[in-house]
Design a protein around this motif. Structure first.
Motif, PDB file in Angstrom:
ATOM      1  N   LYS A 163      51.248  50.462  52.349  1.00  0.00           N
ATOM      2  CA  LYS A 163      52.615  50.516  52.882  1.00  0.00           C
ATOM      3  C   LYS A 163      52.740  51.581  53.971  1.00  0.00           C
ATOM      4  CE  LYS A 163      57.428  50.381  51.370  1.00  0.00           C
ATOM      5  NZ  LYS A 163      58.363  50.456  50.223  1.00  0.00           N
TER       6      LYS A 163
ATOM      7  N   ALA B 122      50.887  50.392  57.100  1.00  0.00           N
ATOM      8  CA  ALA B 122      51.585  49.307  57.793  1.00  0.00           C
ATOM      9  C   ALA B 122      52.840  49.781  58.507  1.00  0.00           C
ATOM     10  CB  ALA B 122      51.946  48.208  56.801  1.00  0.00           C
TER      11      ALA B 122
ATOM     12  N   TYR C  90      55.428  46.565  57.274  1.00  0.00           N
ATOM     13  CA  TYR C  90      55.237  46.114  55.889  1.00  0.00           C
ATOM     14  C   TYR C  90      56.393  45.215  55.442  1.00  0.00           C
ATOM     15  CZ  TYR C  90      54.995  45.944  50.860  1.00  0.00           C
ATOM     16  OH  TYR C  90      54.948  45.486  49.573  1.00  0.00           O
TER      17      TYR C  90
END
Length: 316
Positions: free
Chosen positions: A39, A42, A46
């Motif tokens: 997460k 990203a 995400y």
């Protein structure tokens, strides 16, 4: 993940990063992504792709449809980011098996129930891959996992990336580097039969050098083929090499994750914690993969007998 996201953004793409982890419960998606760092890597790309899933047709004798994350089906360009790993049920787990992560909710568990035998499950994985083959596969071989994957502690630095528009070819090359003939990997054999990609090494052109890894440890296996091997496997091999999963009371934290995850309810609650009912276990290794405390042990009936004898003698 971060490098791939940045590369795609620089090319002008709108990037979504997501996965369906092998746990029951939609709420676990973000928790897993946070725990493993995906997460954070990203960033604002995400997405919890478990939130929206749609029934999707599948060409399989096991089922006529399955639940697939909507984001996967609607993507203009799909990139899959697998790891260089072994797997006790499918021998390898790479780009083809990574498509198992497109299934949402309890669909992973359902297909484990429907396809108990390793060969049948390998075929099912190829059928799921065929729903939406990725447009690009980038396999992370910077560190390789060997031994009893997909949760083996046996890691070795490799320093390789394998990338191709043909995800099946990526897996074929990975298998060859592991010292395994791609045609002997049921999942890849099924993928080639279904014309999903290339597995013949002589037809795969690679830019860069590669070679079979010295003494690479493949998962515990016995008698993959041949009449004699099958006969031995049924009799002598069943005692010494058939995998048996057990919960280690010493390491078990009684979190119940294995109990909730098992697709056939083979994990039982007891006064002393949890135990695995061998008569119900289909050896999908979901509990082994999901246990964060490394409390699931793998061995053979012979191993179990020896441990009992040693424990009795030492008063353990």
């Amino acid at each position: 993940v971060r490098a791939c996201r940045d590369w795609l953004k620089e090319a002008g793409a709108t990037v979504l990063v997501g996965d369906n982890p092998g746990v029951v419960g939609y709420g676990m998606n973000e928790a897993v992504a946070e725990a493993c760092g995906i997460k954070e890597a990203a960033g604002d790309s995400y997405v919890n792709i478990s939130r929206e899933a749609v029934p999707t047709p599948i060409k399989s004798p096991l089922a006529s449809s399955t639940l697939v994350s909507k984001a996967v089906l609607e993507a203009d360009f799909l990139v899959t980011l697998p790891r260089f790993k072994t797997h006790m049920q499918t021998l390898i787990t790479g780009a083809v098996k990574n498509s198992y992560g497109t299934l949402a909710g309890g669909e992973k568990a359902r297909f484990h129930r429907l396809a108990v035998e390793p060969k049948a499950f390998s075929r099912a994985v190829a059928e799921i891959f065929a729903i939406r083959p990725p447009d690009l596969a980038i396999l992370d071989g910077l560190t390789a996992m060997e031994g009893n994957g997909p949760s083996s502690p046996d890691l070795r630095p490799l320093g390789k990336l394998i990338a191709s528009r043909d995800a099946v070819a990526v897996d074929a090359l990975m298998a060859a580097m592991m010292g395994v003939e791609p045609a002997k990997v049921p999942m890849l054999a099924a993928a080639r039969e279904m014309k999903l990609g290339e597995t013949e090494l002589s037809r795969i052109h690679s830019q860069g050098s590669w070679s079979a890894l010295e003494k690479f440890k493949v998962p515990i296996s016995f008698g993959r083929g041949g009449f004699l091997a099958k006969a031995i496997n049924r009799v002598w091999g069943n005692l010494f090499t058939r995998t048996v999963l057990q919960v280690s009371p010493k390491d078990c934290q009684r979190c119940g994750l294995c109990y909730r995850q098992c697709p056939v309810q083979a994990v039982r609650k007891t006064d002393r914690g949890f135990r695995i009912d061998a008569s119900r276990c289909i050896r999908c290794y979901c509990c082994y993969e999901i246990c964060v405390h490394r409390a699931i042990r793998i061995g053979s009936p012979f191993d179990r007998l020896i441990r009992r004898v040693v424990s009795a003698r030492e008063g353990i």
